[in-house]
Design a protein around this motif. Structure first.
Motif, PDB file in Angstrom:
ATOM      1  N   LYS A  96       0.896  -1.694  -0.014  1.00 30.02           N
ATOM      2  CA  LYS A  96       0.173   0.225   0.137  1.00 30.02           C
ATOM      3  C   LYS A  96       0.910   0.914   0.012  1.00 30.02           C
ATOM      4  O   LYS A  96       0.923   2.271  -0.681  1.00 30.02           O
ATOM      5  N   LEU A  97       1.725   1.264   1.368  1.00 33.42           N
ATOM      6  CA  LEU A  97       2.458   2.831   0.794  1.00 33.42           C
ATOM      7  C   LEU A  97       3.859   2.367  -0.381  1.00 33.42           C
ATOM      8  O   LEU A  97       3.480   3.988  -0.936  1.00 33.42           O
ATOM      9  N   ALA A  98       4.015   1.527  -1.110  1.00 33.67           N
ATOM     10  CA  ALA A  98       4.641   1.431  -2.779  1.00 33.67           C
ATOM     11  C   ALA A  98       3.737   2.294  -3.102  1.00 33.67           C
ATOM     12  O   ALA A  98       4.732   3.180  -3.838  1.00 33.67           O
ATOM     13  N   PHE A  99       1.931   1.757  -3.597  1.00 33.30           N
ATOM     14  CA  PHE A  99       1.656   2.181  -4.461  1.00 33.30           C
ATOM     15  C   PHE A  99       1.568   3.984  -4.083  1.00 33.30           C
ATOM     16  O   PHE A  99       0.889   4.777  -5.168  1.00 33.30           O
ATOM     17  N   SER A 120       5.074  10.912  -9.420  1.00 30.61           N
ATOM     18  CA  SER A 120       3.742  10.823 -11.118  1.00 30.61           C
ATOM     19  C   SER A 120       4.176  12.380 -11.001  1.00 30.61           C
ATOM     20  O   SER A 120       3.973  13.120 -11.397  1.00 30.61           O
ATOM     21  N   ILE A 121       3.220  12.671  -9.568  1.00 30.28           N
ATOM     22  CA  ILE A 121       2.566  13.950  -9.178  1.00 30.28           C
ATOM     23  C   ILE A 121       3.866  14.830  -9.186  1.00 30.28           C
ATOM     24  O   ILE A 121       3.745  15.665 -10.245  1.00 30.28           O
ATOM     25  N   ARG A 178      -0.435   7.310 -12.835  1.00 30.07           N
ATOM     26  CA  ARG A 178      -0.164   7.282 -14.358  1.00 30.07           C
ATOM     27  C   ARG A 178       1.047   5.987 -14.768  1.00 30.07           C
ATOM     28  O   ARG A 178       1.064   5.370 -15.462  1.00 30.07           O
ATOM     29  N   LEU A 179       1.604   5.708 -13.239  1.00 29.35           N
ATOM     30  CA  LEU A 179       2.855   4.679 -13.209  1.00 29.35           C
ATOM     31  C   LEU A 179       2.187   3.247 -12.751  1.00 29.35           C
ATOM     32  O   LEU A 179       2.272   1.583 -12.996  1.00 29.35           O
ATOM     33  N   SER A 180       0.708   4.065 -12.012  1.00 23.01           N
ATOM     34  CA  SER A 180       0.439   2.104 -11.674  1.00 23.01           C
ATOM     35  C   SER A 180       0.062   0.946 -12.177  1.00 23.01           C
ATOM     36  O   SER A 180      -0.089  -0.005 -11.640  1.00 23.01           O
ATOM     37  N   PHE A 201       9.975  -3.241  -5.205  1.00 27.89           N
ATOM     38  CA  PHE A 201       8.706  -3.032  -6.467  1.00 27.89           C
ATOM     39  C   PHE A 201       9.025  -2.722  -7.508  1.00 27.89           C
ATOM     40  O   PHE A 201       9.536  -2.349  -8.393  1.00 27.89           O
ATOM     41  N   PHE A 202       8.603  -4.242  -8.257  1.00 26.67           N
ATOM     42  CA  PHE A 202       8.624  -4.516  -9.135  1.00 26.67           C
ATOM     43  C   PHE A 202       7.147  -4.785 -10.670  1.00 26.67           C
ATOM     44  O   PHE A 202       6.416  -5.096  -9.936  1.00 26.67           O
TER      45      PHE A 202
END
Length: 352
Positions: A171-174, A181-182, A190-192, A297-298
């Motif tokens: 959750k923190l990584a997202f 992105s911001i 944009r990257l999720s 986070f890959f």
């Protein structure tokens, strides 16, 4: 791990310049930025100020620490206890879940970085089980493999606590992905999409006391391959970051309950070299063991890594050619197992 085998000995130019016998003698630096994420607890708060801070850190360092990040501290404590219990098992017990080239998750104590063996032992598991990756690094081979985790019998609740922590740190990584992105002037999501079928790995590192810390490294110099890394470390210290401006090794100060974030190769390519995937390493000592827990986070194996089209133009042409993440992941993964005759694959190999 006993005496120092020659497989652990770094080339003279890569040995720690100032080795310290006692971990308490480490000299830490306050240069790596520390960013307070407490305002994110209010969903209506403006994320731009924190995103701007993160952007500056990504550009100058590729590393920063976060406090008030929302990851439950009691869960982290429970996980740290279980990791120590696992590494305290006999070697025979740990090797029942030893990883190999066929099953790359589990326990391992012979990992190589830049073809030199690391002074550490690890346990790895995928966040997504099973995880799909290419069968081989060869471009023309379209076959896929399904990889699964393997779990030890002891400690009995090891798997349950690992998976609970993995859900929280993911959750923190997202959230961090959104802020990055911001910071680039892009929409937060944009990257999720690149992480819908992610290949992320959570790892436990254990660095035992080393008889010759002036010759070996816990982890040799390297850059992380993925988008970003979220690292929990204990109070012992040993992580060092190569400063972007001059390559000087800067020790990262352990801050209680903080997490260390660093940018990986994918993010450096996506941002067309605006953000920096910093080289880093771990020095060891003779007196204290050290533990750390990184989330790598890959993205999905299908993701093609190339500069984002919004960030390139005539004045800022792409610095990299297209690279398939799955093929890159499989190639890097193989080089961790043994000494190769050539340098393992690096993101610089895809420079345009």
């Amino acid at each position: 791990m006993g005496g120092l085998d020659e497989a652990f000995i770094q080339a003279p130019e890569h040995r720690p310049i100032t080795h310290l016998t006692n971990s308490g003698d480490f000299i830490f630096s306050d240069e790596i930025p520390t960013i307070d994420l407490s305002s994110l607890q209010d969903p209506s708060s403006d994320k731009t100020p924190i995103a701007t801070e993160i952007g500056k850190a990504c550009k100058r360092w590729g590393f920063f620490q976060v406090i008030n990040h929302g990851l439950p501290l009691d869960l982290r404590r429970r996980l740290e206890i279980k990791a120590a219990e696992f590494f305290n098992l006999t070697v025979e017990e740990k090797r029942r879940v030893k990883r190999d080239e066929v099953n790359p998750m589990g326990f391992y104590d012979e990992e190589h970085t830049k073809n030199v063996r690391d002074w550490k032992e690890i346990f790895d598991f995928f966040l997504q089980d099973p995880t799909i990756v290419p069968a081989t690094p060869e471009e023309e081979d379209t076959e896929l493999r399904k990889l699964t985790n393997q779990w030890p019998e002891h400690p009995s609740d090891f798997r349950e606590i690992c998976q609970e922590y993995a859900r929280e740190v993911e959750k923190l990584a997202f959230k961090l992905l959104e802020l990055i992105s911001i910071s680039l002037g892009l929409p937060g999501d944009r990257l999720s999409g690149y992480f819908k079928e992610q290949t992320s790995i959570l790892r436990f590192n254990h660095y035992p006391p080393c008889p010759n810390p002036e010759l070996a490294l816990g982890v040799g110099r390297h850059k992380d391959g993925g988008a970003l890394t979220v690292l929990a470390q204990d109070s012992v210290g040993g992580l060092q970051v190569g400063r972007r401006s001059d390559g000087e090794w800067i020790p990262v100060k352990p801050i209680p309950d903080a997490l260390i974030i660093n940018i990986g190769n994918c993010m450096q390519v996506w941002t067309n070299d605006k953000y920096w995937s910093a080289e880093h390493r771990v020095v060891v000592n003779t007196s204290k063991e050290r533990f750390s827990i990184p989330l790598f986070f890959f993205p999905s194996h299908e993701t093609n890594i190339e500069p984002l089209e919004e960030l390139i133009n005539e004045e800022n042409p792409p610095c990299y050619k297209n690279c398939n993440w799955g093929k890159f992941f499989v190639s890097r993964n193989r080089s961790d197992f043994k000494k190769l005759e050539v340098e393992d694959i690096q993101i610089d190999h895809f420079k345009a």
